[in-house]
Write a protein that holds these residues in place. Structure first.
Motif, PDB file in Angstrom:
ATOM      1  N   PHE A 141       1.137  -1.479  -0.242  1.00  0.00           N
ATOM      2  CA  PHE A 141       0.133   0.213   0.066  1.00  0.00           C
ATOM      3  C   PHE A 141       0.560   1.218   0.110  1.00  0.00           C
ATOM      4  O   PHE A 141       0.250   1.986  -0.544  1.00  0.00           O
ATOM      5  CB  PHE A 141      -0.509   0.191   1.158  1.00  0.00           C
ATOM      6  CG  PHE A 141      -2.328  -1.046   1.042  1.00  0.00           C
ATOM      7  CD1 PHE A 141      -3.135  -0.758  -0.242  1.00  0.00           C
ATOM      8  CD2 PHE A 141      -2.574  -2.296   1.327  1.00  0.00           C
ATOM      9  CE1 PHE A 141      -4.422  -1.648  -0.327  1.00  0.00           C
ATOM     10  CE2 PHE A 141      -3.239  -2.595   1.301  1.00  0.00           C
ATOM     11  CZ  PHE A 141      -4.350  -2.478   0.502  1.00  0.00           C
ATOM     12  N   ASP A 142       1.693   1.408   0.215  1.00  0.00           N
ATOM     13  CA  ASP A 142       3.210   2.395   0.213  1.00  0.00           C
ATOM     14  C   ASP A 142       3.294   2.219  -1.001  1.00  0.00           C
ATOM     15  O   ASP A 142       2.967   3.437  -1.537  1.00  0.00           O
ATOM     16  CB  ASP A 142       4.643   2.563   1.500  1.00  0.00           C
ATOM     17  CG  ASP A 142       4.160   2.321   2.607  1.00  0.00           C
ATOM     18  OD1 ASP A 142       2.899   2.677   3.539  1.00  0.00           O
ATOM     19  OD2 ASP A 142       5.214   2.046   3.776  1.00  0.00           O
ATOM     20  N   LEU A 145       0.573   4.178  -2.957  1.00  0.00           N
ATOM     21  CA  LEU A 145       0.355   5.679  -2.662  1.00  0.00           C
ATOM     22  C   LEU A 145       1.544   6.506  -3.385  1.00  0.00           C
ATOM     23  O   LEU A 145       0.898   7.103  -3.754  1.00  0.00           O
ATOM     24  CB  LEU A 145       0.554   5.727  -0.856  1.00  0.00           C
ATOM     25  CG  LEU A 145       0.499   7.310  -0.850  1.00  0.00           C
ATOM     26  CD1 LEU A 145      -1.018   8.400  -1.549  1.00  0.00           C
ATOM     27  CD2 LEU A 145       0.491   7.624   0.587  1.00  0.00           C
ATOM     28  N   ALA A 148       0.245   6.182  -6.872  1.00  0.00           N
ATOM     29  CA  ALA A 148      -1.395   7.484  -6.887  1.00  0.00           C
ATOM     30  C   ALA A 148      -0.416   8.854  -6.627  1.00  0.00           C
ATOM     31  O   ALA A 148      -0.856  10.104  -7.839  1.00  0.00           O
ATOM     32  CB  ALA A 148      -2.116   6.879  -6.042  1.00  0.00           C
ATOM     33  N   LYS A 149       0.589   8.766  -6.385  1.00  0.00           N
ATOM     34  CA  LYS A 149       1.588  10.294  -6.240  1.00  0.00           C
ATOM     35  C   LYS A 149       1.495  10.982  -7.644  1.00  0.00           C
ATOM     36  O   LYS A 149       2.172  12.469  -7.860  1.00  0.00           O
ATOM     37  CB  LYS A 149       2.205  10.662  -5.342  1.00  0.00           C
ATOM     38  CG  LYS A 149       0.888  10.884  -3.801  1.00  0.00           C
ATOM     39  CD  LYS A 149       2.537  10.438  -2.857  1.00  0.00           C
ATOM     40  CE  LYS A 149       1.288  10.706  -1.113  1.00  0.00           C
ATOM     41  NZ  LYS A 149       2.114  11.170   0.117  1.00  0.00           N
ATOM     42  N   ILE A 182      -4.875   4.362   4.865  1.00  0.00           N
ATOM     43  CA  ILE A 182      -3.421   5.168   3.728  1.00  0.00           C
ATOM     44  C   ILE A 182      -4.476   4.629   2.339  1.00  0.00           C
ATOM     45  O   ILE A 182      -4.337   5.461   1.010  1.00  0.00           O
ATOM     46  CB  ILE A 182      -2.607   3.908   3.549  1.00  0.00           C
ATOM     47  CG1 ILE A 182      -1.466   3.980   1.973  1.00  0.00           C
ATOM     48  CG2 ILE A 182      -2.743   2.059   3.038  1.00  0.00           C
ATOM     49  CD1 ILE A 182      -0.014   3.981   2.891  1.00  0.00           C
ATOM     50  N   VAL A 183      -5.441   4.087   2.518  1.00  0.00           N
ATOM     51  CA  VAL A 183      -6.215   3.521   1.095  1.00  0.00           C
ATOM     52  C   VAL A 183      -7.028   4.722   1.238  1.00  0.00           C
ATOM     53  O   VAL A 183      -7.083   5.105  -0.173  1.00  0.00           O
ATOM     54  CB  VAL A 183      -6.930   2.470   1.464  1.00  0.00           C
ATOM     55  CG1 VAL A 183      -8.291   2.520  -0.147  1.00  0.00           C
ATOM     56  CG2 VAL A 183      -7.087   0.928   1.421  1.00  0.00           C
ATOM     57  N   ASP A 184      -7.501   5.209   1.964  1.00  0.00           N
ATOM     58  CA  ASP A 184      -8.235   7.079   2.259  1.00  0.00           C
ATOM     59  C   ASP A 184      -7.670   7.581   1.539  1.00  0.00           C
ATOM     60  O   ASP A 184      -8.208   8.796   0.292  1.00  0.00           O
ATOM     61  CB  ASP A 184      -8.683   6.963   3.065  1.00  0.00           C
ATOM     62  CG  ASP A 184     -10.531   7.148   3.444  1.00  0.00           C
ATOM     63  OD1 ASP A 184     -10.250   5.807   2.900  1.00  0.00           O
ATOM     64  OD2 ASP A 184     -10.516   6.497   4.923  1.00  0.00           O
ATOM     65  N   GLU A 185      -6.401   7.725   2.023  1.00  0.00           N
ATOM     66  CA  GLU A 185      -5.290   8.716   0.905  1.00  0.00           C
ATOM     67  C   GLU A 185      -4.838   8.076  -0.209  1.00  0.00           C
ATOM     68  O   GLU A 185      -4.823   8.945  -1.119  1.00  0.00           O
ATOM     69  CB  GLU A 185      -3.891   8.840   1.682  1.00  0.00           C
ATOM     70  CG  GLU A 185      -2.801  10.291   1.453  1.00  0.00           C
ATOM     71  CD  GLU A 185      -1.408   9.278   2.189  1.00  0.00           C
ATOM     72  OE1 GLU A 185      -0.796  10.268   1.977  1.00  0.00           O
ATOM     73  OE2 GLU A 185      -1.704   8.435   3.439  1.00  0.00           O
ATOM     74  N   ILE A 186      -4.880   7.237  -0.831  1.00  0.00           N
ATOM     75  CA  ILE A 186      -4.462   7.087  -2.222  1.00  0.00           C
ATOM     76  C   ILE A 186      -5.640   7.228  -2.694  1.00  0.00           C
ATOM     77  O   ILE A 186      -5.719   7.993  -3.787  1.00  0.00           O
ATOM     78  CB  ILE A 186      -4.490   5.598  -2.737  1.00  0.00           C
ATOM     79  CG1 ILE A 186      -3.155   4.677  -1.613  1.00  0.00           C
ATOM     80  CG2 ILE A 186      -4.847   4.770  -3.733  1.00  0.00           C
ATOM     81  CD1 ILE A 186      -3.535   3.414  -1.138  1.00  0.00           C
ATOM     82  N   SER A 188      -7.745   9.980  -2.297  1.00  0.00           N
ATOM     83  CA  SER A 188      -8.101  10.857  -1.895  1.00  0.00           C
ATOM     84  C   SER A 188      -7.000  11.833  -3.088  1.00  0.00           C
ATOM     85  O   SER A 188      -7.428  12.396  -3.753  1.00  0.00           O
ATOM     86  CB  SER A 188      -7.727  11.511  -0.924  1.00  0.00           C
ATOM     87  OG  SER A 188      -8.686  11.462   0.403  1.00  0.00           O
ATOM     88  N   THR A 189      -5.647  10.953  -3.269  1.00  0.00           N
ATOM     89  CA  THR A 189      -4.715  11.070  -4.168  1.00  0.00           C
ATOM     90  C   THR A 189      -5.407  11.599  -5.424  1.00  0.00           C
ATOM     91  O   THR A 189      -5.636  12.139  -6.829  1.00  0.00           O
ATOM     92  CB  THR A 189      -3.279  11.070  -4.133  1.00  0.00           C
ATOM     93  OG1 THR A 189      -3.526  11.068  -2.831  1.00  0.00           O
ATOM     94  CG2 THR A 189      -2.135  11.495  -5.036  1.00  0.00           C
TER      95      THR A 189
END
Length: 275
Positions: A141-142, A145, A148-149, A182-186, A188-189
């Motif tokens: 997941f890291d 992310l 995604a970025k 971290i899935v939410d962060e992915i 949102s990105t």
């Protein structure tokens, strides 16, 4: 018989992929026979295996094969020029140089393995400790992310990919709720960058028996404001073209989506979900 109109399948592989089996023409003929209206060919380009998979040559043969069916079959079905960039952040310079070689409609971003490691499908989860499995999932997941970025793709493919093999190995105690942050962060990105999330239906025909990601994650993506959603069978055989796409549409509907998306010239085009 298909339930939904305007069915799209934006993830499939030809014999130009190291694990593919059929030509673009054979896959196209299967798509037409299975009432799919839009397809994308997305042969593998796993950047960290560039030399092992002879990707310079494979990319050329893939693109030429795609263009041959674009020229001969576009009066019957919409055909998109695509590619699946695996692990693109492991060598961004090579990735971006390779993407610039051809004019693509659609680019998938995915992670199949951690750095300097084999594919998640080649790991021995049966003898692995629970702690080690969760450690690998955290690293996965890291990397998702970071992908995604990076933002050089159009849709993020088969989130929860490792679970396909973890479940297959009988490790039913492994669950992903600890990674919800971290899935939410992915998500949102993706949303901030105008990128899509893929519902990959290949898990429906495998022991996991579910899409990747599963419905709860598709719903969460929608709750966070996600609007762009693609669907793909991840077909490597003609008989799998369009497989599970109706269930993918049903999941999208249940999660509050009115449209699915395909890409032309890297621009999103929405298709209304209709029966």
């Amino acid at each position: 018989m298909s339930v939904y109109k305007n069915r799209i399948d934006l993830h499939m592989h030809t014999s130009s992929s190291f694990d593919g089996n059929y030509s673009a023409l054979q896959m196209t003929e299967s798509a037409i026979a299975n009432s799919v209206s839009t397809i994308a060919f997305t042969d593998h380009f796993d950047v960290d295996f560039y030399e092992r998979h002879n990707l310079g040559v494979r990319q050329q043969t893939s693109y030429e094969d795609i263009m041959s069916v674009v020229e001969s079959q576009s009066d019957k079905i919409r055909i998109l020029r695509g590619i699946e960039m695996g692990q693109p952040t492991y060598d961004v310079e090579l990735t971006e140089k390779s993407l610039a070689r051809y004019e693509y409609d659609f680019v998938i971003g995915s992670i199949h393995n951690l750095r300097e490691m084999p594919d998640f499908g080649d790991l021995d989860y049966k003898s692995m400790t629970e702690e080690r499995i969760y450690e690998l999932l955290g690293q996965y997941f890291d990397e998702m992310l970071l992908l995604a970025k990076w933002n050089g793709f159009d849709t993020l493919a088969h989130l929860t990919y490792p679970m396909r093999y973890i479940v297959q190995a009988g490790r039913d105690e492994i669950e992903l709720s600890r990674f919800d942050g971290i899935v939410d962060e992915i998500f949102s990105t993706l949303i901030a960058n105008g990128k899509a999330l893929e519902i990959n239906t290949s898990g429906l025909r495998q022991p996991i028996g579910k899409t990747m990601p599963t419905e709860n994650y598709v719903r969460r993506y929608r709750e966070l404001g996600g609007e762009l959603l693609t669907l793909g069978s991840d077909a490597h055989f003609t008989e799998h073209v369009g497989a599970g796409i109706d269930e993918g549409y049903a999941i999208a509907e249940r999660c509050g989506f009115e449209y699915v998306t395909y890409f032309e010239n890297r621009k999103p085009i929405r298709v209304k979900i209709e029966k």
